[in-house]
Each structure stands twice: as C-alpha cells, then as structure tokens.
Design a protein around this motif. Structure first.
Motif, PDB file in Angstrom:
ATOM      1  N   ARG A  54       0.834  -1.209   0.000  1.00  0.00           N
ATOM      2  CA  ARG A  54       0.000   0.000   0.000  1.00  0.00           C
ATOM      3  C   ARG A  54       0.863   1.250   0.000  1.00  0.00           C
ATOM      4  N   ALA A  55       1.924   1.230   0.786  1.00  0.00           N
ATOM      5  CA  ALA A  55       2.820   2.386   0.846  1.00  0.00           C
ATOM      6  C   ALA A  55       3.476   2.633  -0.513  1.00  0.00           C
ATOM      7  N   GLN A  56       3.937   1.576  -1.145  1.00  0.00           N
ATOM      8  CA  GLN A  56       4.566   1.715  -2.461  1.00  0.00           C
ATOM      9  C   GLN A  56       3.587   2.299  -3.468  1.00  0.00           C
ATOM     10  N   LYS A  57       2.356   1.828  -3.446  1.00  0.00           N
ATOM     11  CA  LYS A  57       1.345   2.322  -4.382  1.00  0.00           C
ATOM     12  C   LYS A  57       1.073   3.806  -4.180  1.00  0.00           C
ATOM     13  N   ALA A  58       1.171   4.273  -2.929  1.00  0.00           N
ATOM     14  CA  ALA A  58       0.933   5.684  -2.607  1.00  0.00           C
ATOM     15  C   ALA A  58       2.186   6.538  -2.730  1.00  0.00           C
ATOM     16  N   PRO A 158       1.455   0.875  14.040  1.00  0.00           N
ATOM     17  CA  PRO A 158       0.309  -0.021  13.892  1.00  0.00           C
ATOM     18  C   PRO A 158       0.443  -1.272  14.748  1.00  0.00           C
ATOM     19  N   SER A 159      -0.594  -1.555  15.499  1.00  0.00           N
ATOM     20  CA  SER A 159      -0.536  -2.617  16.500  1.00  0.00           C
ATOM     21  C   SER A 159      -0.336  -3.996  15.893  1.00  0.00           C
ATOM     22  N   ASP A 160      -0.694  -4.167  14.625  1.00  0.00           N
ATOM     23  CA  ASP A 160      -0.551  -5.470  13.984  1.00  0.00           C
ATOM     24  C   ASP A 160       0.724  -5.600  13.159  1.00  0.00           C
ATOM     25  N   PHE A 180       2.719   8.295  26.082  1.00  0.00           N
ATOM     26  CA  PHE A 180       3.785   9.270  26.309  1.00  0.00           C
ATOM     27  C   PHE A 180       4.377   9.850  25.023  1.00  0.00           C
ATOM     28  N   LEU A 181       4.280   9.122  23.911  1.00  0.00           N
ATOM     29  CA  LEU A 181       4.860   9.613  22.655  1.00  0.00           C
ATOM     30  C   LEU A 181       3.777  10.029  21.667  1.00  0.00           C
ATOM     31  N   LYS A 182       2.522   9.990  22.107  1.00  0.00           N
ATOM     32  CA  LYS A 182       1.373  10.413  21.294  1.00  0.00           C
ATOM     33  C   LYS A 182       1.264   9.615  20.000  1.00  0.00           C
ATOM     34  N   ALA A 183       1.689   8.357  20.028  1.00  0.00           N
ATOM     35  CA  ALA A 183       1.647   7.524  18.837  1.00  0.00           C
ATOM     36  C   ALA A 183       0.231   7.027  18.572  1.00  0.00           C
ATOM     37  N   ASP A 184      -0.131   6.986  17.316  1.00  0.00           N
ATOM     38  CA  ASP A 184      -1.383   6.404  16.873  1.00  0.00           C
ATOM     39  C   ASP A 184      -1.135   4.913  16.661  1.00  0.00           C
ATOM     40  N   THR A 185      -1.816   4.063  17.418  1.00  0.00           N
ATOM     41  CA  THR A 185      -1.546   2.632  17.367  1.00  0.00           C
ATOM     42  C   THR A 185      -2.689   1.846  16.721  1.00  0.00           C
ATOM     43  N   ARG A 186      -3.476   2.497  15.900  1.00  0.00           N
ATOM     44  CA  ARG A 186      -4.529   1.778  15.179  1.00  0.00           C
ATOM     45  C   ARG A 186      -3.898   0.686  14.299  1.00  0.00           C
ATOM     46  N   GLY A 190      -6.184   0.704   9.049  1.00  0.00           N
ATOM     47  CA  GLY A 190      -6.840   1.973   9.347  1.00  0.00           C
ATOM     48  C   GLY A 190      -6.006   3.194   9.015  1.00  0.00           C
ATOM     49  N   ILE A 191      -4.770   3.005   8.552  1.00  0.00           N
ATOM     50  CA  ILE A 191      -3.900   4.134   8.206  1.00  0.00           C
ATOM     51  C   ILE A 191      -4.142   4.512   6.755  1.00  0.00           C
TER      52      ILE A 191
END
Length: 208
Positions: A54-58, A158-160, A180-186, A190-191
């Motif tokens: 997905r990252a490569q495609k974007a 990402p948690s997975d 503490f680091l304000k990380a989004d762990t979805r 979901g990203i």
C-alpha cells in the motif's frame, strides 16, 4: 555560493509526508527467545507486506532500519544474504526482502536514529509522519519511537505490524508509545495513505 542541495545529489527522489520504517525485520533470530518471537513475527510479516505494498502504491518511501548483526564489513545486501542463509527466520527475510526502490539504514544499537543517517534522509524526503513497524516492539521500535518523538515527528505504530517476545510485552510497549509519545496505534488497515502532490520544477544537477 552554491545552491542548497535539495535532493541528496539525486539519490532521494521521493517526497512524501509519510515514511514507512521496517525495523530489524532482516533478522538472524540468533538469540535465546527466538522461538517466542518467531511465533508472532511470522504472521506479522504477512500483514506488514500488505502495508508495504500500500505504501509503495501511494509513493510512500520505504526505509529498512536494521542492525548489522556484527557484520561491520558488510553492506546491507550482505546483511540480507547473511540472515537468509544463517538465520532461523529466512522465510521472513525472503518475504520482506528489500526491493530496488527501498532505502536502508544500518544502525549499531537500538534506536534507528543513533549514529545513523536516518534523520538526514528523512529531512530530504520531507517526512513529517513516521509509520514504525518491526521487531521488537518493546526494544528497537520503542527506542526509535522515542527518538522520533523528540524530533517532532508524528508517529504511527500499527498494533498489527510490530511484535515482541510476548503479546503482553508488546501491548505494554504500544501503550507506552500511545500515552507518552502520542503515537497512533490503530491497526495498519486503518492508516490512510495517499500519493503526495509532487512539487513542480526541474530538478537541478549537482556535481562533486
């Protein structure tokens, strides 16, 4: 006065507000707790590969941040070959093997920022947000996240797509990064990743 070099002499053509970091996924798994970690790492690797695609495609830059496993005279390709031949997780290495347009940074210790070129690379890529993935969530991913937070990057973990020896240890590390680091762990699905509009203008050539 020479103009500022804006593209690392042409070697960093990507420009994107996101970057995907794969931390220590090229791994020889030569340590006592390897069996514990491999149990979680193998299913994680398949999910991480989907995120990478997905990252490569974007157009999101993919950066491997990896220990050299004591192979100080080797380059990253030799590290990959070493972990494929000698390591216990050759199937993971083959699945997540770096490709032609990926970047790589070799690190001497836990954090991807410690004594490496990572910060310089991210600056030229114009990265604002990091997606941190890999092994292990409660060590190298956590240390890298801490250093990234101090450099004012937005963080997604990402948690997975990160694992530790046990689920409890991994969940604890994710909780610390979120609090503490304000990380989004979805989860990785979901990203939202979209292609960034490239800036117009000719790229200048640089010599020397």
């Amino acid at each position: 006065m020479p103009e500022k070099n804006v593209d690392l002499h042409g070697s960093a053509p990507h420009k994107h507000k996101f970057a995907l970091l794969l931390i220590d996924v090229i791994n020889d798994f030569d340590f006592p707790e390897a069996d514990q970690l491999l149990k979680h790492a193998r299913p994680m690797a398949r999910i991480l590969l989907r995120l990478k695609r997905r990252a490569q495609k974007a157009g999101v830059p993919v950066i491997y941040v990896n220990d050299n496993f004591g192979q100080w005279r080797s380059d990253f390709r030799r590290t990959v070959d070493y972990c494929t031949r000698e390591g216990r997780g050759g199937d993971i290495v083959n699945l997540l093997r770096p490709e032609e347009n990926d970047y790589f940074v070799l690190k001497p210790k836990h954090s991807g920022f410690f004594s490496t070129t990572l910060e310089t690379l991210l600056r030229y890529l114009e990265t604002q947000s990091l997606i941190l993935t890999g092994i292990a969530g409660n060590f190298c991913v956590l240390f890298t996240a801490n250093d990234a937070y101090m450099r004012d990057f937005n963080l997604f973990v990402p948690s997975d797509c990160t694992v530790s020896n046990t689920k409890k240890e991994n969940d604890s590390a994710l909780g610390l990064m979120k609090k503490f680091l304000k990380a989004d762990t979805r989860s990785s699905s979901g990203i939202g990743l979209r292609r960034t509009q490239r800036r117009k203008g000719k790229r200048r050539s640089h010599s020397g």
